[in-house]
Scaffold this motif. Structure first.
Motif, PDB file in Angstrom:
ATOM      1  N   ALA A  45       0.828  -1.207   0.000  1.00  0.00           N
ATOM      2  CA  ALA A  45       0.000   0.000   0.000  1.00  0.00           C
ATOM      3  C   ALA A  45       0.861   1.255   0.000  1.00  0.00           C
ATOM      4  O   ALA A  45       0.494   2.277  -0.609  1.00  0.00           O
ATOM      5  CB  ALA A  45      -0.925  -0.015   1.221  1.00  0.00           C
ATOM      6  N   ALA A  46       2.015   1.203   0.675  1.00  0.00           N
ATOM      7  CA  ALA A  46       2.905   2.366   0.677  1.00  0.00           C
ATOM      8  C   ALA A  46       3.431   2.662  -0.725  1.00  0.00           C
ATOM      9  O   ALA A  46       3.646   3.835  -1.084  1.00  0.00           O
ATOM     10  CB  ALA A  46       4.053   2.134   1.652  1.00  0.00           C
ATOM     11  N   SER A  47       3.641   1.622  -1.540  1.00  0.00           N
ATOM     12  CA  SER A  47       4.102   1.848  -2.914  1.00  0.00           C
ATOM     13  C   SER A  47       3.032   2.521  -3.758  1.00  0.00           C
ATOM     14  O   SER A  47       3.345   3.122  -4.793  1.00  0.00           O
ATOM     15  CB  SER A  47       4.504   0.516  -3.556  1.00  0.00           C
ATOM     16  N   LEU A  48       1.770   2.440  -3.319  1.00  0.00           N
ATOM     17  CA  LEU A  48       0.672   3.110  -4.024  1.00  0.00           C
ATOM     18  C   LEU A  48       0.412   4.497  -3.461  1.00  0.00           C
ATOM     19  O   LEU A  48      -0.527   5.171  -3.893  1.00  0.00           O
ATOM     20  CB  LEU A  48      -0.609   2.265  -3.926  1.00  0.00           C
ATOM     21  N   GLY A  49       1.207   4.911  -2.482  1.00  0.00           N
ATOM     22  CA  GLY A  49       1.063   6.241  -1.917  1.00  0.00           C
ATOM     23  C   GLY A  49       0.002   6.347  -0.858  1.00  0.00           C
ATOM     24  O   GLY A  49      -0.528   7.443  -0.619  1.00  0.00           O
ATOM     25  N   SER A  50      -0.329   5.244  -0.180  1.00  0.00           N
ATOM     26  CA  SER A  50      -1.358   5.283   0.854  1.00  0.00           C
ATOM     27  C   SER A  50      -1.068   4.197   1.877  1.00  0.00           C
ATOM     28  O   SER A  50      -0.028   3.531   1.834  1.00  0.00           O
ATOM     29  CB  SER A  50      -2.754   5.098   0.242  1.00  0.00           C
ATOM     30  N   THR A  51      -1.992   4.011   2.814  1.00  0.00           N
ATOM     31  CA  THR A  51      -1.891   2.970   3.833  1.00  0.00           C
ATOM     32  C   THR A  51      -3.191   2.174   3.867  1.00  0.00           C
ATOM     33  O   THR A  51      -4.246   2.657   3.436  1.00  0.00           O
ATOM     34  CB  THR A  51      -1.626   3.573   5.220  1.00  0.00           C
ATOM     35  N   ILE A  52      -3.110   0.965   4.412  1.00  0.00           N
ATOM     36  CA  ILE A  52      -4.298   0.110   4.510  1.00  0.00           C
ATOM     37  C   ILE A  52      -5.127   0.540   5.707  1.00  0.00           C
ATOM     38  O   ILE A  52      -4.596   0.764   6.804  1.00  0.00           O
ATOM     39  CB  ILE A  52      -3.887  -1.363   4.635  1.00  0.00           C
ATOM     40  N   SER A  53      -6.426   0.629   5.509  1.00  0.00           N
ATOM     41  CA  SER A  53      -7.331   0.995   6.602  1.00  0.00           C
ATOM     42  C   SER A  53      -8.256  -0.141   7.000  1.00  0.00           C
ATOM     43  O   SER A  53      -8.567  -0.294   8.184  1.00  0.00           O
ATOM     44  CB  SER A  53      -8.168   2.219   6.219  1.00  0.00           C
ATOM     45  N   ASP A  54      -8.719  -0.960   6.033  1.00  0.00           N
ATOM     46  CA  ASP A  54      -9.673  -2.027   6.329  1.00  0.00           C
ATOM     47  C   ASP A  54      -9.272  -3.297   5.589  1.00  0.00           C
ATOM     48  O   ASP A  54      -8.684  -3.250   4.502  1.00  0.00           O
ATOM     49  CB  ASP A  54     -11.105  -1.641   5.918  1.00  0.00           C
TER      50      ASP A  54
END
Length: 360
Positions: A185-194
Protein backbone atom coordinates in the motif's frame (compact mmCIF):
# COMPACT_ATOMS: atom_id res chain seq x y z
CA UNK A 1 -33.12 -40.36 130.95
CA UNK A 2 -30.73 -43.04 130.04
CA UNK A 3 -32.42 -45.19 127.37
CA UNK A 4 -32.12 -45.65 123.69
CA UNK A 5 -34.64 -45.31 120.91
CA UNK A 6 -35.15 -49.07 120.43
CA UNK A 7 -36.04 -49.49 124.15
CA UNK A 8 -38.45 -46.60 123.88
CA UNK A 9 -40.17 -48.12 120.88
CA UNK A 10 -40.46 -51.55 122.52
CA UNK A 11 -41.98 -49.98 125.59
CA UNK A 12 -44.46 -47.81 123.83
CA UNK A 13 -45.05 -49.91 120.69
CA UNK A 14 -44.11 -47.08 118.31
CA UNK A 15 -43.62 -49.19 115.24
CA UNK A 16 -46.63 -47.64 113.55
CA UNK A 17 -45.56 -44.16 114.37
CA UNK A 18 -41.93 -44.59 113.42
CA UNK A 19 -42.25 -43.10 109.96
CA UNK A 20 -44.26 -40.06 111.09
CA UNK A 21 -42.62 -39.12 114.39
CA UNK A 22 -39.03 -40.16 113.89
CA UNK A 23 -37.96 -36.66 113.04
CA UNK A 24 -39.70 -35.11 116.06
CA UNK A 25 -38.24 -37.65 118.46
CA UNK A 26 -34.80 -37.16 117.11
CA UNK A 27 -34.98 -33.38 117.47
CA UNK A 28 -36.39 -33.61 120.99
CA UNK A 29 -33.76 -36.02 122.19
CA UNK A 30 -31.04 -34.00 120.52
CA UNK A 31 -32.12 -30.86 122.32
CA UNK A 32 -32.54 -32.51 125.71
CA UNK A 33 -29.14 -34.14 125.74
CA UNK A 34 -26.04 -32.24 126.52
CA UNK A 35 -23.57 -31.63 123.80
CA UNK A 36 -21.09 -34.04 125.25
CA UNK A 37 -23.70 -36.77 125.60
CA UNK A 38 -25.07 -35.98 122.11
CA UNK A 39 -21.68 -36.71 120.63
CA UNK A 40 -21.82 -40.18 122.15
CA UNK A 41 -25.12 -40.94 120.46
CA UNK A 42 -24.51 -39.17 117.16
CA UNK A 43 -24.79 -42.32 115.13
CA UNK A 44 -28.17 -43.58 116.37
CA UNK A 45 -29.72 -40.13 116.69
CA UNK A 46 -28.68 -38.78 113.26
CA UNK A 47 -30.96 -41.00 111.27
CA UNK A 48 -32.23 -38.38 108.84
CA UNK A 49 -29.23 -36.00 108.63
CA UNK A 50 -30.49 -33.50 111.22
CA UNK A 51 -27.66 -34.01 113.68
CA UNK A 52 -25.08 -31.48 114.53
CA UNK A 53 -22.27 -31.06 111.99
CA UNK A 54 -19.00 -32.62 112.89
CA UNK A 55 -16.18 -30.17 113.51
CA UNK A 56 -13.36 -30.14 111.00
CA UNK A 57 -9.82 -30.95 111.97
CA UNK A 58 -7.48 -28.19 112.91
CA UNK A 59 -5.06 -27.14 110.20
CA UNK A 60 -1.53 -26.72 111.41
CA UNK A 61 0.56 -24.21 109.41
CA UNK A 62 3.70 -26.18 110.02
CA UNK A 63 2.46 -29.00 107.80
CA UNK A 64 2.20 -26.73 104.63
CA UNK A 65 5.57 -26.38 102.91
CA UNK A 66 6.85 -22.86 102.51
CA UNK A 67 7.49 -23.29 98.73
CA UNK A 68 5.80 -25.75 96.48
CA UNK A 69 8.43 -27.45 94.26
CA UNK A 70 7.89 -27.14 90.50
CA UNK A 71 8.87 -29.78 87.91
CA UNK A 72 12.30 -29.40 86.37
CA UNK A 73 12.46 -27.93 82.84
CA UNK A 74 12.65 -30.36 79.92
CA UNK A 75 16.25 -30.78 78.70
CA UNK A 76 16.99 -29.62 75.16
CA UNK A 77 18.38 -32.99 74.10
CA UNK A 78 15.24 -34.79 75.13
CA UNK A 79 13.40 -36.54 72.27
CA UNK A 80 10.44 -34.69 70.88
CA UNK A 81 6.98 -35.96 71.48
CA UNK A 82 5.65 -38.06 68.65
CA UNK A 83 2.20 -37.11 67.48
CA UNK A 84 -0.29 -39.76 68.26
CA UNK A 85 -2.04 -41.20 65.23
CA UNK A 86 -5.61 -40.13 64.78
CA UNK A 87 -8.10 -42.68 65.94
CA UNK A 88 -9.50 -44.75 63.16
CA UNK A 89 -12.98 -43.85 62.10
CA UNK A 90 -15.59 -46.52 62.33
CA UNK A 91 -16.61 -48.27 59.15
CA UNK A 92 -20.05 -46.62 59.30
CA UNK A 93 -18.57 -43.13 59.21
CA UNK A 94 -16.31 -44.08 56.29
CA UNK A 95 -19.28 -45.43 54.36
CA UNK A 96 -21.29 -42.25 54.99
CA UNK A 97 -18.35 -40.12 53.87
CA UNK A 98 -18.02 -42.21 50.69
CA UNK A 99 -21.73 -41.95 49.90
CA UNK A 100 -21.73 -38.17 50.37
CA UNK A 101 -21.53 -36.41 46.96
CA UNK A 102 -18.33 -34.54 46.39
CA UNK A 103 -18.58 -30.78 46.35
CA UNK A 104 -17.93 -29.22 42.92
CA UNK A 105 -14.48 -27.73 42.72
CA UNK A 106 -13.57 -24.73 40.61
CA UNK A 107 -11.72 -25.68 37.39
CA UNK A 108 -8.05 -24.75 37.38
CA UNK A 109 -7.12 -21.57 35.59
CA UNK A 110 -6.18 -22.25 31.94
CA UNK A 111 -2.62 -21.30 31.12
CA UNK A 112 -2.05 -19.06 28.11
CA UNK A 113 -0.33 -20.63 25.12
CA UNK A 114 2.93 -19.39 23.62
CA UNK A 115 1.00 -17.96 20.65
CA UNK A 116 -1.37 -16.13 22.97
CA UNK A 117 1.54 -14.61 24.88
CA UNK A 118 3.25 -13.53 21.62
CA UNK A 119 0.11 -12.00 20.06
CA UNK A 120 0.18 -8.81 22.11
CA UNK A 121 -1.73 -5.57 21.59
CA UNK A 122 1.30 -4.16 19.78
CA UNK A 123 0.63 -6.64 16.95
CA UNK A 124 -3.14 -7.14 16.90
CA UNK A 125 -6.31 -6.41 18.84
CA UNK A 126 -7.38 -10.02 19.35
CA UNK A 127 -9.06 -10.83 22.69
CA UNK A 128 -9.34 -14.50 23.62
CA UNK A 129 -12.69 -16.27 23.33
CA UNK A 130 -13.85 -19.55 24.95
CA UNK A 131 -13.16 -22.83 23.19
CA UNK A 132 -15.82 -23.98 20.72
CA UNK A 133 -17.06 -27.58 20.73
CA UNK A 134 -19.65 -27.79 17.98
CA UNK A 135 -21.32 -30.72 16.26
CA UNK A 136 -19.05 -33.26 14.63
CA UNK A 137 -15.48 -32.01 14.67
CA UNK A 138 -16.36 -28.32 14.45
CA UNK A 139 -14.69 -25.89 16.79
CA UNK A 140 -11.25 -25.43 18.18
CA UNK A 141 -9.12 -24.33 21.10
CA UNK A 142 -6.99 -21.29 21.79
CA UNK A 143 -9.36 -19.06 19.82
CA UNK A 144 -9.26 -15.30 19.43
CA UNK A 145 -11.49 -12.62 17.89
CA UNK A 146 -9.30 -10.71 15.44
CA UNK A 147 -10.68 -7.18 15.49
CA UNK A 148 -7.77 -5.12 14.16
CA UNK A 149 -4.14 -5.40 13.09
CA UNK A 150 -1.64 -2.88 14.42
CA UNK A 151 0.90 -1.73 11.83
CA UNK A 152 4.51 -0.90 12.75
CA UNK A 153 3.62 2.82 12.65
CA UNK A 154 0.83 2.19 15.25
CA UNK A 155 -1.96 2.58 12.72
CA UNK A 156 -4.73 0.02 12.90
CA UNK A 157 -6.22 -2.05 10.08
CA UNK A 158 -9.79 -2.87 11.00
CA UNK A 159 -10.99 -6.40 10.20
CA UNK A 160 -14.61 -6.04 9.05
CA UNK A 161 -16.33 -7.99 10.40
CA UNK A 162 -14.15 -9.33 13.21
CA UNK A 163 -12.88 -12.86 12.49
CA UNK A 164 -13.02 -15.84 14.88
CA UNK A 165 -9.76 -17.72 14.29
CA UNK A 166 -7.26 -19.91 16.02
CA UNK A 167 -4.41 -18.00 17.54
CA UNK A 168 -1.91 -19.40 15.01
CA UNK A 169 -4.06 -18.38 12.02
CA UNK A 170 -4.70 -14.92 13.46
CA UNK A 171 -0.98 -14.44 14.02
CA UNK A 172 -0.23 -15.47 10.40
CA UNK A 173 -2.81 -12.97 9.06
CA UNK A 174 -1.36 -10.19 11.21
CA UNK A 175 2.21 -10.87 10.07
CA UNK A 176 1.10 -11.00 6.42
CA UNK A 177 -0.63 -7.63 6.62
CA UNK A 178 2.17 -5.99 8.59
CA UNK A 179 5.08 -7.33 6.53
CA UNK A 180 3.68 -7.64 2.97
CA UNK A 181 0.48 -5.66 2.49
CA UNK A 182 1.54 -2.49 4.31
CA UNK A 183 4.62 -1.98 2.05
CA UNK A 184 2.43 -2.74 -0.99
CA UNK A 185 0.00 0.00 0.00
CA UNK A 186 2.91 2.37 0.68
CA UNK A 187 4.10 1.85 -2.91
CA UNK A 188 0.67 3.11 -4.02
CA UNK A 189 1.06 6.24 -1.92
CA UNK A 190 -1.36 5.28 0.85
CA UNK A 191 -1.89 2.97 3.83
CA UNK A 192 -4.30 0.11 4.51
CA UNK A 193 -7.33 0.99 6.60
CA UNK A 194 -9.67 -2.03 6.33
CA UNK A 195 -9.50 -5.74 5.56
CA UNK A 196 -12.62 -7.19 3.93
CA UNK A 197 -13.39 -10.45 5.75
CA UNK A 198 -15.65 -12.58 3.55
CA UNK A 199 -15.80 -15.58 5.93
CA UNK A 200 -13.95 -16.94 8.98
CA UNK A 201 -15.32 -19.57 11.41
CA UNK A 202 -18.34 -21.47 10.13
CA UNK A 203 -19.29 -25.04 10.97
CA UNK A 204 -19.80 -26.48 7.46
CA UNK A 205 -18.40 -28.81 4.84
CA UNK A 206 -16.11 -27.79 2.04
CA UNK A 207 -17.75 -25.37 -0.41
CA UNK A 208 -20.94 -25.70 1.70
CA UNK A 209 -21.71 -29.08 0.16
CA UNK A 210 -23.80 -31.36 2.36
CA UNK A 211 -21.84 -34.47 3.35
CA UNK A 212 -18.49 -33.10 2.19
CA UNK A 213 -15.35 -33.17 4.31
CA UNK A 214 -15.17 -30.61 7.10
CA UNK A 215 -13.84 -27.31 5.85
CA UNK A 216 -10.98 -25.55 7.59
CA UNK A 217 -13.52 -22.83 8.27
CA UNK A 218 -15.22 -25.31 10.61
CA UNK A 219 -11.94 -25.61 12.54
CA UNK A 220 -11.47 -21.81 12.75
CA UNK A 221 -8.31 -22.24 10.67
CA UNK A 222 -9.24 -20.35 7.48
CA UNK A 223 -10.04 -16.84 6.29
CA UNK A 224 -11.59 -15.65 3.02
CA UNK A 225 -10.38 -12.24 1.86
CA UNK A 226 -11.99 -10.17 -0.90
CA UNK A 227 -10.33 -6.78 -0.84
CA UNK A 228 -8.25 -4.17 0.96
CA UNK A 229 -9.41 -0.63 1.51
CA UNK A 230 -6.84 2.15 1.52
CA UNK A 231 -6.90 5.32 3.56
CA UNK A 232 -7.45 7.42 0.41
CA UNK A 233 -10.72 5.59 -0.26
CA UNK A 234 -9.39 3.27 -2.96
CA UNK A 235 -10.38 -0.39 -2.79
CA UNK A 236 -8.08 -3.13 -4.08
CA UNK A 237 -10.04 -6.24 -5.03
CA UNK A 238 -7.82 -9.29 -5.11
CA UNK A 239 -9.88 -10.85 -7.93
CA UNK A 240 -10.71 -7.58 -9.72
CA UNK A 241 -9.32 -7.72 -13.27
CA UNK A 242 -9.25 -3.94 -13.46
CA UNK A 243 -6.51 -3.92 -10.81
CA UNK A 244 -3.06 -4.01 -12.42
CA UNK A 245 -1.83 -7.55 -12.99
CA UNK A 246 1.55 -6.85 -11.38
CA UNK A 247 -0.14 -5.78 -8.16
CA UNK A 248 -2.23 -8.93 -7.97
CA UNK A 249 0.78 -11.11 -8.71
CA UNK A 250 2.65 -9.58 -5.77
CA UNK A 251 -0.24 -10.54 -3.51
CA UNK A 252 -0.24 -14.05 -4.99
CA UNK A 253 3.45 -14.63 -4.23
CA UNK A 254 3.11 -13.31 -0.69
CA UNK A 255 0.15 -15.50 0.34
CA UNK A 256 1.52 -18.65 -1.27
CA UNK A 257 4.74 -18.24 0.73
CA UNK A 258 2.91 -17.89 4.07
CA UNK A 259 -0.16 -20.17 3.91
CA UNK A 260 -0.46 -23.88 3.16
CA UNK A 261 -3.64 -23.48 1.07
CA UNK A 262 -4.46 -20.67 -1.35
CA UNK A 263 -7.54 -20.94 -3.59
CA UNK A 264 -8.68 -18.26 -5.98
CA UNK A 265 -9.95 -17.80 -9.53
CA UNK A 266 -9.17 -20.84 -11.65
CA UNK A 267 -9.26 -23.33 -8.76
CA UNK A 268 -13.05 -23.84 -8.89
CA UNK A 269 -16.04 -21.65 -9.44
CA UNK A 270 -16.57 -21.33 -5.65
CA UNK A 271 -13.55 -19.01 -5.36
CA UNK A 272 -13.99 -16.68 -8.32
CA UNK A 273 -14.73 -13.60 -6.20
CA UNK A 274 -12.43 -14.08 -3.18
CA UNK A 275 -9.18 -15.69 -1.98
CA UNK A 276 -9.26 -18.60 0.49
CA UNK A 277 -6.34 -18.83 2.96
CA UNK A 278 -5.73 -21.53 5.60
CA UNK A 279 -3.00 -23.35 7.52
CA UNK A 280 -4.08 -26.95 6.95
CA UNK A 281 -1.41 -29.48 7.92
CA UNK A 282 -0.65 -32.09 5.25
CA UNK A 283 1.82 -34.91 4.89
CA UNK A 284 5.35 -33.81 4.02
CA UNK A 285 4.27 -30.17 4.41
CA UNK A 286 2.42 -30.31 1.07
CA UNK A 287 1.05 -26.96 -0.08
CA UNK A 288 -1.67 -25.93 -2.55
CA UNK A 289 -1.54 -22.62 -4.42
CA UNK A 290 -4.25 -22.38 -7.09
CA UNK A 291 -4.89 -18.82 -8.17
CA UNK A 292 -4.87 -17.72 -11.79
CA UNK A 293 -4.17 -14.02 -12.15
CA UNK A 294 -6.23 -13.19 -15.20
CA UNK A 295 -5.25 -10.46 -17.67
CA UNK A 296 -7.24 -7.21 -17.58
CA UNK A 297 -10.33 -7.11 -19.76
CA UNK A 298 -10.13 -5.02 -22.99
CA UNK A 299 -11.61 -1.56 -22.79
CA UNK A 300 -13.89 -2.12 -25.86
CA UNK A 301 -15.24 -5.52 -26.77
CA UNK A 302 -14.30 -6.60 -30.38
CA UNK A 303 -17.91 -6.92 -31.61
CA UNK A 304 -17.63 -4.69 -34.79
CA UNK A 305 -15.29 -5.15 -37.79
CA UNK A 306 -12.12 -3.16 -37.77
CA UNK A 307 -12.13 0.22 -39.47
CA UNK A 308 -10.91 0.56 -43.14
CA UNK A 309 -7.31 1.71 -43.16
CA UNK A 310 -6.64 5.16 -44.55
CA UNK A 311 -4.08 3.98 -47.14
CA UNK A 312 -6.62 1.62 -48.76
CA UNK A 313 -7.79 2.67 -52.35
CA UNK A 314 -11.28 4.11 -52.80
CA UNK A 315 -14.11 1.62 -53.21
CA UNK A 316 -14.94 2.66 -56.89
CA UNK A 317 -11.41 2.05 -58.05
CA UNK A 318 -11.45 -1.27 -56.31
CA UNK A 319 -14.67 -2.23 -58.12
CA UNK A 320 -13.26 -1.38 -61.59
CA UNK A 321 -10.11 -3.27 -60.88
CA UNK A 322 -12.29 -6.21 -59.97
CA UNK A 323 -14.09 -6.12 -63.33
CA UNK A 324 -10.77 -6.00 -65.27
CA UNK A 325 -9.52 -8.99 -63.37
CA UNK A 326 -12.74 -10.89 -64.23
CA UNK A 327 -12.32 -10.28 -68.03
CA UNK A 328 -8.77 -11.43 -67.90
CA UNK A 329 -9.84 -14.63 -66.18
CA UNK A 330 -12.43 -15.34 -68.95
CA UNK A 331 -9.79 -14.95 -71.70
CA UNK A 332 -7.52 -17.31 -69.94
CA UNK A 333 -10.33 -19.83 -69.65
CA UNK A 334 -11.08 -19.66 -73.43
CA UNK A 335 -7.49 -20.33 -74.21
CA UNK A 336 -7.43 -23.33 -71.93
CA UNK A 337 -10.66 -24.78 -73.41
CA UNK A 338 -12.81 -24.36 -70.33
CA UNK A 339 -16.47 -23.79 -71.38
CA UNK A 340 -17.87 -20.41 -70.45
CA UNK A 341 -21.36 -19.96 -69.07
CA UNK A 342 -22.77 -18.71 -72.44
CA UNK A 343 -21.02 -21.40 -74.50
CA UNK A 344 -23.01 -24.63 -75.07
CA UNK A 345 -21.68 -27.61 -73.32
CA UNK A 346 -19.73 -30.01 -75.52
CA UNK A 347 -18.69 -27.49 -78.20
CA UNK A 348 -15.20 -28.50 -79.25
CA UNK A 349 -15.10 -31.16 -76.51
CA UNK A 350 -15.93 -34.86 -76.27
CA UNK A 351 -19.04 -35.46 -74.15
CA UNK A 352 -18.34 -37.17 -70.82
CA UNK A 353 -20.53 -39.55 -68.86
CA UNK A 354 -21.98 -38.15 -65.69
CA UNK A 355 -20.23 -39.36 -62.59
CA UNK A 356 -22.17 -41.85 -60.55
CA UNK A 357 -22.04 -41.92 -56.80
CA UNK A 358 -20.98 -45.20 -55.33
CA UNK A 359 -22.97 -46.66 -52.51
CA UNK A 360 -20.90 -47.37 -49.27
Amino acid sequence: MNFSLPDFCRKWSCRGYMSAGAAMVTVALGLSLAPAEARKYAAPLDLFGFGLPRPRGTVHPARIPAKIPLPRPRPEDAPKEVAKPAPERPAVEEKLAADKPAEPTAPPAKQASACRLALTEEIAIAPSVPDIHGPGSCGGQDLVRLEAIVLPDKRKVQVKPAAILRCGMASAIANWVRSDMAPLAASLGSTISDLDNFDSFECRGRNRIVGAMLSEHGRANALDVRAFKLANGQSIGLTDRTVPRELRERVLHSVCARFSTVLGPGSDWYHEDHIHLDLMQRRNDYRICQWNVWDPLPQVAPLLPTERPEEAPPREVAAKSGETNEGAEQGDAAKSGTPQPDEPAGAGQTPRKPATKKRR
